[in-house]
Write an enzyme that holds these catalytic residues in place. Sequence first.
Site, PDB file in Angstrom:
ATOM      1  N   ASN A   9       0.957  -1.216   0.075  1.00  0.00           N
ATOM      2  CA  ASN A   9      -0.051  -0.008  -0.152  1.00  0.00           C
ATOM      3  C   ASN A   9       0.960   1.306  -0.014  1.00  0.00           C
ATOM      4  O   ASN A   9       1.307   1.598   1.004  1.00  0.00           O
ATOM      5  CB  ASN A   9      -0.850   0.059   1.131  1.00  0.00           C
ATOM      6  N   TRP A  10       1.269   1.985  -0.862  1.00  0.00           N
ATOM      7  CA  TRP A  10       2.023   2.795  -1.266  1.00  0.00           C
ATOM      8  C   TRP A  10       1.490   4.308  -0.664  1.00  0.00           C
ATOM      9  O   TRP A  10       2.256   5.085  -0.449  1.00  0.00           O
ATOM     10  CB  TRP A  10       2.256   3.166  -2.630  1.00  0.00           C
ATOM     11  N   LYS A  11       0.125   4.277  -0.173  1.00  0.00           N
ATOM     12  CA  LYS A  11      -0.294   5.468   0.066  1.00  0.00           C
ATOM     13  C   LYS A  11       0.030   6.493  -0.803  1.00  0.00           C
ATOM     14  O   LYS A  11       0.031   6.449  -2.108  1.00  0.00           O
ATOM     15  CB  LYS A  11       0.012   5.493   1.597  1.00  0.00           C
ATOM     16  N   HIS A  94      -9.619   1.461   4.408  1.00  0.00           N
ATOM     17  CA  HIS A  94      -8.569   1.715   5.098  1.00  0.00           C
ATOM     18  C   HIS A  94      -8.873   2.506   6.411  1.00  0.00           C
ATOM     19  O   HIS A  94      -9.346   3.453   6.107  1.00  0.00           O
ATOM     20  CB  HIS A  94      -7.351   2.203   4.221  1.00  0.00           C
ATOM     21  N   GLU A  96      -7.216   5.136   7.593  1.00  0.00           N
ATOM     22  CA  GLU A  96      -6.892   6.637   7.302  1.00  0.00           C
ATOM     23  C   GLU A  96      -8.157   7.053   6.505  1.00  0.00           C
ATOM     24  O   GLU A  96      -8.354   8.368   6.578  1.00  0.00           O
ATOM     25  CB  GLU A  96      -5.669   6.507   6.240  1.00  0.00           C
ATOM     26  N   GLU A 165      -6.000  -4.760  10.408  1.00  0.00           N
ATOM     27  CA  GLU A 165      -4.798  -3.492  10.397  1.00  0.00           C
ATOM     28  C   GLU A 165      -4.979  -2.960  11.828  1.00  0.00           C
ATOM     29  O   GLU A 165      -5.962  -1.884  11.729  1.00  0.00           O
ATOM     30  CB  GLU A 165      -4.815  -2.690   9.428  1.00  0.00           C
ATOM     31  N   GLY A 171       1.939   2.361  10.887  1.00  0.00           N
ATOM     32  CA  GLY A 171       2.913   3.344  10.540  1.00  0.00           C
ATOM     33  C   GLY A 171       3.717   4.052  11.948  1.00  0.00           C
ATOM     34  O   GLY A 171       4.405   4.903  11.887  1.00  0.00           O
ATOM     35  N   SER A 209       2.902  -1.999  10.481  1.00  0.00           N
ATOM     36  CA  SER A 209       4.229  -2.052  10.650  1.00  0.00           C
ATOM     37  C   SER A 209       4.859  -3.498  10.346  1.00  0.00           C
ATOM     38  O   SER A 209       5.745  -3.866  11.055  1.00  0.00           O
ATOM     39  CB  SER A 209       4.551  -1.639  12.046  1.00  0.00           C
ATOM     40  N   GLY A 230       2.800  -0.998   4.518  1.00  0.00           N
ATOM     41  CA  GLY A 230       2.930   0.238   3.923  1.00  0.00           C
ATOM     42  C   GLY A 230       4.258   0.668   3.790  1.00  0.00           C
ATOM     43  O   GLY A 230       4.812   0.746   2.640  1.00  0.00           O
ATOM     44  N   GLY A 231       4.834   1.470   4.608  1.00  0.00           N
ATOM     45  CA  GLY A 231       6.315   1.845   4.562  1.00  0.00           C
ATOM     46  C   GLY A 231       7.181   0.904   3.994  1.00  0.00           C
ATOM     47  O   GLY A 231       8.046   1.466   2.920  1.00  0.00           O
TER      48      GLY A 231
HETATM   49  P1  PGA Z   1       2.600   0.491   7.716  1.00  0.00           P
HETATM   50  O1  PGA Z   1       1.076   0.631   7.023  1.00  0.00           O
HETATM   51  O2  PGA Z   1       2.905  -0.901   6.944  1.00  0.00           O
HETATM   52  O3  PGA Z   1       3.341   1.532   7.212  1.00  0.00           O
HETATM   53  O4  PGA Z   1       2.363   0.391   8.875  1.00  0.00           O
HETATM   54  C1  PGA Z   1       0.235  -0.414   6.710  1.00  0.00           C
HETATM   55  C2  PGA Z   1      -0.972  -0.035   6.197  1.00  0.00           C
HETATM   56  O5  PGA Z   1      -1.353   1.230   6.532  1.00  0.00           O
HETATM   57  O6  PGA Z   1      -1.705  -0.425   5.179  1.00  0.00           O
END
Ligand code: PGA
Length: 250
Positions: A9-11, A94, A96, A165, A171, A209, A230-231
């Site tokens: 997930n590149w966001k 998600h 967010e 999640e 994050g 994470s 994500g990251g």
């Molecule tokens: P993260 O994000 O791996 O940076 O914690 C995961 C996500 O929000 O899908």
Amino acid sequence: MKRKLIAGNWKMNGGLVQNQALVQAVREGLPAQSCGVAMCVPAPYLAQLAELVRASGIDLGSQDVSAHEQGAYTGEVSAGMLRDFGVRYAIVGHSERRQYHGESDATVALKAQRALAVGIAPIVCVGETLAQREAGQTEEVVKRQLAAVIHQNGHCISEIAIAYEPVWAIGTGKTASPEQAQAVHALLRTQLRAATPHPERVHILYGGSMNAANAAALLAMPDIDGGLIGGAALKAADFLFIIQAGSVPA
Ligand code: PGA
């Protein structure tokens, strides 16, 4: 035994030049017997990514989809448009989006329905906040979030993927322990059992994470069928390491 799925997930990250370098490095490093791999990228890059991942075994994903089919919804991207670019997965709900865009369980369920209607598998995100976990509400929260999607899409529920999640792990560098994650995944699998004769077919991903250091232990748990990353999906070496961990035959 189904293959695991590792989805990045590149966001809101990327750029034409970086995308090319990242995808090329991941393509070159993919193991011969790879697990499923997807990249969920910002909508403007779908055309570029469709070219970059061609014949690589990497699937294309979006990070959202409109709850509407078409029409006067400025700024929205419909499921049909995503389909035009060969999108196979669409992240919906998600945390967010729930937090910053006020998406309700009902909206998330509709988005999943729009995706399913055009043959895109929604990756439905569920997860509790830290306050909810500390109040002992984890089970209630994730079950409510999934129930809305099952209610709306019961007949094709085996076509969805789920991402557990925990909001407190996204994050933050804090990961759920393999046991904590497995406990929630097992609950979700049980909930699916009432809705489909084949709950084992549904990929239940862990996200929050996940990184090169903790992926193998998480992915070894019986109900963790992959990861939403994500990251660590923005760094080819880290993403490849996680893919490698997911590609080990169970
Ligand atoms: P993260 O994000 O791996 O940076 O914690 C995961 C996500 O929000 O899908």
